[in-house]
Design an enzyme around this catalytic site. Structure first.
Site, PDB file in Angstrom:
ATOM      1  N   GLU A  52      45.315  12.522  12.472  1.00 20.24           N
ATOM      2  CA  GLU A  52      45.334  11.990  13.837  1.00 20.24           C
ATOM      3  C   GLU A  52      45.545  13.120  14.837  1.00 20.24           C
ATOM      4  O   GLU A  52      46.273  14.081  14.571  1.00 20.24           O
ATOM      5  CB  GLU A  52      46.451  10.949  13.983  1.00 20.24           C
ATOM      6  N   ASP A  85      46.467  13.326  18.965  1.00 24.26           N
ATOM      7  CA  ASP A  85      46.965  12.418  20.011  1.00 24.26           C
ATOM      8  C   ASP A  85      47.042  13.045  21.392  1.00 24.26           C
ATOM      9  O   ASP A  85      47.582  14.144  21.562  1.00 24.26           O
ATOM     10  CB  ASP A  85      48.399  11.960  19.683  1.00 24.26           C
ATOM     11  N   GLU A 130      48.945  11.108  24.528  1.00 21.68           N
ATOM     12  CA  GLU A 130      49.647   9.909  24.979  1.00 21.68           C
ATOM     13  C   GLU A 130      50.230  10.183  26.364  1.00 21.68           C
ATOM     14  O   GLU A 130      50.892  11.206  26.569  1.00 21.68           O
ATOM     15  CB  GLU A 130      50.754   9.500  24.006  1.00 21.68           C
TER      16      GLU A 130
END
Length: 289
Positions: A104, A106, A108
């Site tokens: 993953e 990310d 955010e």
């Protein structure tokens, strides 16, 4: 909202002025490239596929995913984040595989009280192992207009950029025992959801539902330089690296200057300097950042 610029050179001012237009003003079609996966109508594709909006209210948030899976790529998306008092909300924009040992990458965006800068939270998971958080403040208001958030993922490194300015790199250090993200295809996901137990000042500031619905907007998705994974094979298999130079791309010297500028002036947390978290020594990649 006040955002203070510190000791910025002429070349960086120019980069900031043009950075929002790294991706063209048209051409993507969310109907073709994405599917809405949750939200009971709170996510909407508008303007003949040119715009996508996610909404959050007290009952639910919303989210979407790419129809394609990718195994390496240059992924660009323009986002305009939730304006005003967005405390407690999180807009997540990330690549991810599935399974217990998932990979993953990310972005955010942690909401704020009106007048406070957003926090940009980043992380990299390889084979299910994360705990590689780096956080930044912005040098602009990410709610006033669209800005381009990019993920370059190739066999050599992962580079996260904002308006063409690198903010983070994660090198392939398999030779040092650090698993790298190169075996699992990933989809692109995004969601807008409530996380007021931790998102704003560690959960001290809760979501003000009188401000709902909260809205984040998306446009100009671009994945022209990407290896689409389908039926166990990559679309880049017949076009090896000489035809896809981005597969060998790293940060050039000018990009390294920009990366250092971001780290010096806007990084607010780096797991590689958190000695309390790693009393036995930092992860091996920290010596190579």
């Amino acid at each position: 909202m006040a955002f203070i610029l510190t000791k910025i050179s002429v070349w960086l001012v120019f980069s900031l002025l043009v950075g929002s237009f790294v991706v063209g003003t048209s051409g993507s079609d969310f109907n073709k490239d994405f599917q809405i996966i949750w939200g009971d109508g709170r996510a909407k594709i508008l303007n003949n596929g040119e715009l996508l909006s996610l909404n959050l209210d007290k009952a639910s948030g919303s989210g979407f995913q790419s129809k394609n899976e990718y195994l390496f790529g240059q992924i660009d998306m323009q986002l305009k984040l939730v304006p005003g008092n967005s405390a407690g909300t999180v807009t997540a924009y990330y690549l991810s595989s599935k399974g217990l040992t998932w990979d993953e990458i990310d972005f955010e965006f942690l909401g704020n009280l009106s007048g406070d800068p957003y926090t940009l939270h980043t992380n990299v998971f390889s084979q299910g192992k994360g705990n590689r958080e780096q956080q930044f403040k912005f040098w602009f208001d990410p709610t006033a207009d669209f800005h381009t958030y990019s993920i370059l993922w190739n066999p050599l490194n992962i580079i996260l950029s904002v308006d063409g300015i690198p903010i983070r790199k994660f090198k392939n250090l398999e030779s040092k025992g650090v698993p790298y993200l190169k075996y699992q295809p990933m989809r692109l996901y995004s969601s807008l959801w409530n996380a007021d137990d931790w998102a704003t000042r560690g959960g001290l500031v809760k979501t003000d539902w009188s401000k709902a619905p909260f809205t984040a907007s998306y446009r100009n998705f671009k994945a022209n330089n990407a290896c689409v994974w389908s039926s166990g094979s990559s679309s880049c298999a017949s076009n090896p690296q000489p035809s896809n130079p981005w597969l060998n791309q790293e940060i050039d010297p000018n990009g390294e200057k920009k990366l250092k500028w971001v780290r010096k002036n806007y990084m607010i947390y780096n797991y590689c300097t958190d000695a309390k978290r790693f009393p036995q020594g930092f992860p091996p990649e920290c010596n190579m950042l």
